[in-house]
Design an enzyme around this catalytic site. Structure first.
Site, PDB file in Angstrom:
ATOM      1  N   LYS A  23       0.820  -1.222   0.000  1.00 40.55           N
ATOM      2  CA  LYS A  23       0.000   0.000   0.000  1.00 40.55           C
ATOM      3  C   LYS A  23       0.851   1.269   0.000  1.00 40.55           C
ATOM      4  CE  LYS A  23      -4.131  -2.068   1.837  1.00 40.55           C
ATOM      5  NZ  LYS A  23      -5.239  -2.005   2.786  1.00 40.55           N
ATOM      6  N   GLU A  41      10.100   8.048   0.296  1.00 40.77           N
ATOM      7  CA  GLU A  41      11.298   7.713  -0.462  1.00 40.77           C
ATOM      8  C   GLU A  41      11.514   6.195  -0.432  1.00 40.77           C
ATOM      9  OE1 GLU A  41      13.086   9.765  -2.200  1.00 40.77           O
ATOM     10  OE2 GLU A  41      14.721   8.394  -2.690  1.00 40.77           O
ATOM     11  N   ARG A  46       9.392  -4.989   8.871  1.00 42.87           N
ATOM     12  CA  ARG A  46       9.981  -6.117   9.568  1.00 42.87           C
ATOM     13  C   ARG A  46       8.986  -6.632  10.624  1.00 42.87           C
ATOM     14  NH1 ARG A  46       9.089  -4.636  14.005  1.00 42.87           N
ATOM     15  NH2 ARG A  46      10.243  -3.396  15.508  1.00 42.87           N
ATOM     16  N   LYS A  48       9.298  -8.293  14.255  1.00 45.01           N
ATOM     17  CA  LYS A  48      10.342  -8.454  15.278  1.00 45.01           C
ATOM     18  C   LYS A  48      10.748  -9.920  15.383  1.00 45.01           C
ATOM     19  CE  LYS A  48      10.212  -5.213  19.191  1.00 45.01           C
ATOM     20  NZ  LYS A  48      11.538  -4.685  19.080  1.00 45.01           N
ATOM     21  N   ASP A  73       4.707  -3.210  18.757  1.00 46.05           N
ATOM     22  CA  ASP A  73       5.616  -2.998  17.626  1.00 46.05           C
ATOM     23  C   ASP A  73       6.210  -4.302  17.110  1.00 46.05           C
ATOM     24  OD1 ASP A  73       7.277  -3.510  19.754  1.00 46.05           O
ATOM     25  OD2 ASP A  73       8.759  -1.977  19.237  1.00 46.05           O
ATOM     26  N   HIS A 123       6.216   8.555  15.188  1.00 45.85           N
ATOM     27  CA  HIS A 123       5.670   7.201  15.335  1.00 45.85           C
ATOM     28  C   HIS A 123       4.141   7.233  15.298  1.00 45.85           C
ATOM     29  CE1 HIS A 123       9.342   5.282  17.593  1.00 45.85           C
ATOM     30  NE2 HIS A 123       9.701   5.934  16.515  1.00 45.85           N
ATOM     31  N   GLU A 142       3.527  -0.625  14.344  1.00 46.26           N
ATOM     32  CA  GLU A 142       4.152   0.681  14.582  1.00 46.26           C
ATOM     33  C   GLU A 142       4.768   1.196  13.280  1.00 46.26           C
ATOM     34  OE1 GLU A 142       6.714   2.107  18.182  1.00 46.26           O
ATOM     35  OE2 GLU A 142       8.093   1.456  16.607  1.00 46.26           O
ATOM     36  N   HIS A 158      21.309   2.661  17.396  1.00 46.18           N
ATOM     37  CA  HIS A 158      20.646   1.415  17.794  1.00 46.18           C
ATOM     38  C   HIS A 158      21.684   0.304  17.976  1.00 46.18           C
ATOM     39  CE1 HIS A 158      18.027  -2.132  17.430  1.00 46.18           C
ATOM     40  NE2 HIS A 158      17.073  -1.348  17.892  1.00 46.18           N
TER      41      HIS A 158
HETATM   42  P1  0O2 Z   1      13.639  -2.212  17.399  1.00 43.58           P
HETATM   43  O1  0O2 Z   1      14.711  -3.236  17.316  1.00 43.58           O
HETATM   44  O2  0O2 Z   1      13.855  -1.085  16.474  1.00 43.58           O
HETATM   45  O3  0O2 Z   1      12.273  -2.801  17.312  1.00 43.58           O
HETATM   46  P2  0O2 Z   1      10.733   1.581  24.386  1.00 43.58           P
HETATM   47  O4  0O2 Z   1      11.107   0.693  23.216  1.00 43.58           O
HETATM   48  O5  0O2 Z   1      10.335   0.839  25.593  1.00 43.58           O
HETATM   49  O6  0O2 Z   1      11.764   2.679  24.616  1.00 43.58           O
HETATM   50  P3  0O2 Z   1       8.097   2.034  23.314  1.00 43.58           P
HETATM   51  O7  0O2 Z   1       6.994   2.481  24.199  1.00 43.58           O
HETATM   52  O8  0O2 Z   1       8.057   0.624  22.827  1.00 43.58           O
HETATM   53  O9  0O2 Z   1       9.492   2.420  23.976  1.00 43.58           O
HETATM   54  O10 0O2 Z   1       8.005   2.915  22.075  1.00 43.58           O
HETATM   55  P4  0O2 Z   1       8.954   3.996  21.517  1.00 43.58           P
HETATM   56  O11 0O2 Z   1       9.652   4.787  22.531  1.00 43.58           O
HETATM   57  O12 0O2 Z   1       8.055   4.716  20.584  1.00 43.58           O
HETATM   58  O13 0O2 Z   1      10.096   3.162  20.757  1.00 43.58           O
HETATM   59  C1  0O2 Z   1       9.821   2.132  19.886  1.00 43.58           C
HETATM   60  C2  0O2 Z   1      10.884   2.024  18.835  1.00 43.58           C
HETATM   61  O14 0O2 Z   1      11.355   3.310  18.450  1.00 43.58           O
HETATM   62  C3  0O2 Z   1      12.141   1.299  19.297  1.00 43.58           C
HETATM   63  O15 0O2 Z   1      11.947  -0.077  19.184  1.00 43.58           O
HETATM   64  C4  0O2 Z   1      13.177   1.824  18.304  1.00 43.58           C
HETATM   65  O16 0O2 Z   1      13.011   1.235  17.044  1.00 43.58           O
HETATM   66  C5  0O2 Z   1      12.758   3.268  18.182  1.00 43.58           C
HETATM   67  N1  0O2 Z   1      13.439   4.081  19.203  1.00 43.58           N
HETATM   68  C6  0O2 Z   1      12.881   4.688  20.270  1.00 43.58           C
HETATM   69  N2  0O2 Z   1      13.795   5.372  20.964  1.00 43.58           N
HETATM   70  C7  0O2 Z   1      14.970   5.212  20.330  1.00 43.58           C
HETATM   71  C8  0O2 Z   1      16.313   5.701  20.562  1.00 43.58           C
HETATM   72  O17 0O2 Z   1      16.607   6.437  21.494  1.00 43.58           O
HETATM   73  N3  0O2 Z   1      17.257   5.300  19.656  1.00 43.58           N
HETATM   74  C9  0O2 Z   1      16.968   4.503  18.595  1.00 43.58           C
HETATM   75  N4  0O2 Z   1      17.963   4.182  17.767  1.00 43.58           N
HETATM   76  N5  0O2 Z   1      15.736   4.025  18.358  1.00 43.58           N
HETATM   77  C10 0O2 Z   1      14.751   4.377  19.211  1.00 43.58           C
HETATM   78  P5  0O2 Z   1      12.871  -1.110  19.935  1.00 43.58           P
HETATM   79  O18 0O2 Z   1      12.035  -2.238  20.392  1.00 43.58           O
HETATM   80  O19 0O2 Z   1      13.708  -0.414  20.951  1.00 43.58           O
HETATM   81  O20 0O2 Z   1      13.875  -1.605  18.851  1.00 43.58           O
END
Ligand code: 0O2
Length: 268
Positions: A23, A41, A46, A48, A73, A123, A142, A158
């Protein structure tokens, strides 16, 4: 549910990301076909990994039986944009679909509310309905929308975050915060020449679309026309292409189109 059948549980998540991938890419294609600037772009998706789901559940103290109703997510879509302004265009495109093929649950603007790490992205958590062979299911998903520069920073941060597992050295944290600011400055600077970049891209896109139309027309005429005449058209096209004048290419295509229409009419 004590023992999780991961393959069965994750299947609808994969289906959701596959459908959303199509979509969002067709939105991008629509802009390109209409020779307009696409705010999208790149689309990436993915589901998880099981290890990463278990890690997150463990960190958040979520019981294994509650994983699928708590984590929002597991299914993820990442949309990368060229400019910050495009992020908000994509946000609006998603809002316009709210209540149609998706339902928005939450929005978090980490661009205007930058995280302390320096993380920036927009987000949107949605619910997306999929119909599988085993029935209908609402999947939380997400959507992360960010610029290329934000993505570059987030990807690197990350991996470092993963490496240090919550104990990132202070100097590295500070360096990353400074890098986040520098990359946002790049986004802001690029934003000031956005219109110029878009106009240039439009010219390139128009030329690409025109070239494919011309080649398609010549190809079609080969089936019904005189070979010698077609070879002349091919040579003429190469000369015009090298000259690079879009108006002349457009006129040439109009002429080919008229010929193709005439051949079609005489055939009928
Ligand atoms: P992955 O491997 O990318 O799936 P939390 O994850 O507990 O901090 P929450 O409530 O799940 O927070 O949601 P939030 O804060 O919106 O963050 C969800 C995703 O946003 C994260 O998933 C990351 O992908 C990205 N993200 C959020 N904060 C940061 C950060 O400070 N740095 C980076 N690089 N990415 C961030 P996951 O599960 O952490 O990782």
């Amino acid at each position: 549910m004590d023992i999780i059948n991961w393959k069965e549980e994750l299947f609808p998540y994969k289906q959701a990301t596959d459908e959303l991938y199509v979509k969002f890419n067709s939105i991008k294609k629509e802009y390109i076909d209409l020779e307009q600037h696409s705010p999208i772009e790149l689309v990436q998706t993915r589901v998880k990994s099981i290890a990463s789901i278990l890690d997150k559940a463990n960190k958040r103290d979520i019981a294994i039986t509650k994983i699928f109703e708590t984590l929002e997510d597991i299914a993820g879509i990442r949309i990368t944009c060229k400019f910050v302004e495009d992020i908000y265009k994509v946000v609006q495109l998603i809002r316009d679909r709210d209540g149609q093929d998706l339902v928005i649950k939450e929005e978090e603007d980490y661009i205007n509310n930058t995280k302390s790490s320096g993380y920036r992205s927009y987000h949107i958590t949605i619910k997306y309905k999929v119909i599988t062979a085993r029935g209908c299911k609402e999947i939380p998903c997400e959507i992360q929308i960010r610029t290329m520069a934000m993505n570059f920073w987030a990807t690197i941060e990350h991996s470092l975050r993963y490496k240090y597992n919550g104990n990132m050295p202070k100097h590295l944290k500070e360096k990353l915060e400074a890098c986040a600011e520098a990359s946002f400055k790049l986004d802001t600077e690029m934003g000031t020449i956005r219109e110029e970049i878009i106009q240039t891209q439009k010219i390139i896109q128009t030329k690409e679309n025109l070239v494919s139309k011309i080649l398609k027309n010549i190809q079609n005429l080969y089936y019904i026309g005189n070979i010698e005449e077609m070879n002349n058209f091919n040579r003429e096209f190469i000369d015009l292409y090298q000259e690079g004048n879009i108006e002349k290419l457009q006129e040439f295509n109009n002429m080919l189109q008229t010929m193709a229409d005439l051949y079609k009419m005489s055939y009928i």
